[in-house]
Design a protein around this motif. Structure first.
Motif, short mmCIF file in Angstrom:
data_model
loop_
_atom_site.label_atom_id
_atom_site.label_comp_id
_atom_site.label_asym_id
_atom_site.label_seq_id
_atom_site.Cartn_x
_atom_site.Cartn_y
_atom_site.Cartn_z
N SER A 71 -10.82 3.56 3.38
CA SER A 71 -9.86 3.15 2.36
C SER A 71 -10.45 3.42 0.99
O SER A 71 -11.59 3.07 0.71
CB SER A 71 -9.53 1.67 2.50
OG SER A 71 -8.71 1.25 1.45
N HIS A 91 -2.23 6.04 0.62
CA HIS A 91 -3.33 5.13 1.00
C HIS A 91 -3.50 5.14 2.52
O HIS A 91 -4.60 5.34 3.02
CB HIS A 91 -3.02 3.72 0.49
CG HIS A 91 -3.93 2.67 1.05
ND1 HIS A 91 -5.21 2.47 0.57
CD2 HIS A 91 -3.75 1.77 2.05
CE1 HIS A 91 -5.78 1.50 1.27
NE2 HIS A 91 -4.91 1.05 2.15
N TYR A 92 -2.40 4.95 3.22
CA TYR A 92 -2.47 4.95 4.68
C TYR A 92 -2.82 6.34 5.22
O TYR A 92 -3.54 6.47 6.20
CB TYR A 92 -1.13 4.50 5.28
CG TYR A 92 -0.91 3.01 5.15
CD1 TYR A 92 -1.70 2.10 5.82
CD2 TYR A 92 0.12 2.53 4.37
CE1 TYR A 92 -1.49 0.74 5.72
CE2 TYR A 92 0.34 1.16 4.25
CZ TYR A 92 -0.47 0.28 4.93
OH TYR A 92 -0.25 -1.07 4.82
N ALA A 138 2.59 -1.01 6.97
CA ALA A 138 1.90 -0.18 7.97
C ALA A 138 2.91 0.46 8.91
O ALA A 138 2.83 1.66 9.20
CB ALA A 138 0.89 -1.02 8.74
N PHE A 144 4.86 3.10 7.11
CA PHE A 144 4.09 4.33 6.99
C PHE A 144 4.26 5.19 8.23
O PHE A 144 4.51 6.40 8.14
CB PHE A 144 2.60 4.02 6.77
CG PHE A 144 1.71 5.20 7.05
CD1 PHE A 144 1.63 6.25 6.15
CD2 PHE A 144 0.98 5.27 8.22
CE1 PHE A 144 0.82 7.35 6.42
CE2 PHE A 144 0.17 6.36 8.50
CZ PHE A 144 0.09 7.40 7.59
N HIS A 201 0.85 -1.18 0.00
CA HIS A 201 0.00 0.00 0.00
C HIS A 201 0.89 1.23 0.00
O HIS A 201 1.95 1.25 0.61
CB HIS A 201 -0.91 0.02 1.23
CG HIS A 201 -1.92 -1.07 1.24
ND1 HIS A 201 -2.93 -1.18 0.32
CD2 HIS A 201 -2.08 -2.13 2.08
CE1 HIS A 201 -3.66 -2.23 0.58
NE2 HIS A 201 -3.17 -2.83 1.64
#
Length: 183
Positions: free
Chosen positions: A71, A61-62, A165, A168, A57
Motif C-alpha cells: 500500500s 490504491h487497490y 474493496a 474495486f 480508498h
C-alpha cells in the motif's frame, strides 16, 4: 484542468454514443465499460468529500496493492475540527438540496391529492371491511418488497463505494470484461 472546467463526462458519453451508433456490435463492451465508468465516477464523488471519514480508498490504491502487494497510502493525523468549515458548508448545501427536493415532492403530492379529491367528489364513500385473505396476500407482498429494498440497499452500498474493496473488484471485472469484449 486548472480554472477551466472540461465537460469530460459529457465528452465520454458523446464518444460512447457515437461508437454505439457506428458499431452496434460493440454494445456489450460499451455496456460493461459504461457500468465501470459509473462506478469510477461515484468513487470520484466520494473521494471529493471534504471529510476524511466519508472518503474511501481509490481504485488505483487497490490496483497498486493487487500489482505490487504494498500500500502506498500513508495515514495522516486528523486533528479535532479539521476542515470543519468546509464540511459544514458541504453538508449545508447537501441538506438544502434535500429540503428543496422534499418541498417539491410535497407540493406535487398536494396537487395530486387535490386533483384526486375533485375526481372522487361524485363517488360515494362506502366503508368496507378488508377480508383476511387479502391481508395475508398483502403481508407476503410486503415481505417481498422488504427483501427487494434490502437488495437495493446492498447495490447502493456497492455503487457508492461504501464497500470499497468489493466495489474495486466489481469495477475491475467490469473493466476487464469490457476490454475483452472490445476485441
Amino acid at each position: 484542468i486548472g480554472p477551466m472546467l472540461l465537460p469530460l463526462y459529457s465528452f465520454l458519453m458523446f464518444c460512447f454514443a457515437l461508437t454505439f451508433v457506428e458499431r452496434p456490435d460493440l454494445f456489450p463492451a460499451l455496456l460493461l465499460l459504461g457500468a465501470a465508468w459509473i462506478m469510477l465516477a461515484n468513487m470520484r464523488c466520494r473521494l471529493q468529500h471534504p471529510s476524511q471519514w466519508h472518503r474511501c480508498h481509490s481504485f488505483m490504491h487497490y490496483f497498486r496493492i493487487l500489482i505490487t502487494g504494498k500500500s502506498s497510502r500513508t495515514f495522516e493525523k486528523v486533528s479535532p475540527r479539521d476542515r470543519w468549515e468546509e464540511i459544514a458548508a458541504y453538508e449545508e448545501a447537501r441538506q438544502k438540496r434535500i429540503d428543496e427536493h422534499k418541498m417539491f415532492n410535497e407540493r406535487k403530492e398536494a396537487t395530486e391529492r387535490a386533483i384526486e379529491e375533485i375526481e372522487n367528489a361524485s363517488v360515494e364513500d362506502k366503508t368496507r371491511v378488508i377480508p383476511v385473505e387479502i391481508i395475508v396476500v398483502l403481508g407476503k407482498i410486503q415481505g417481498l418488497i422488504g427483501g427487494f429494498c434490502r437488495f437495493l440497499r446492498s447495490i447502493d452500498a456497492l455503487v457508492t463505494w461504501e464497500e470499497s474493496a468489493l466495489s474495486f473488484w466489481i469495477t475491475l471485472v467490469l473493466l476487464t470484461a469490457g476490454m475483452i469484449a472490445l476485441f
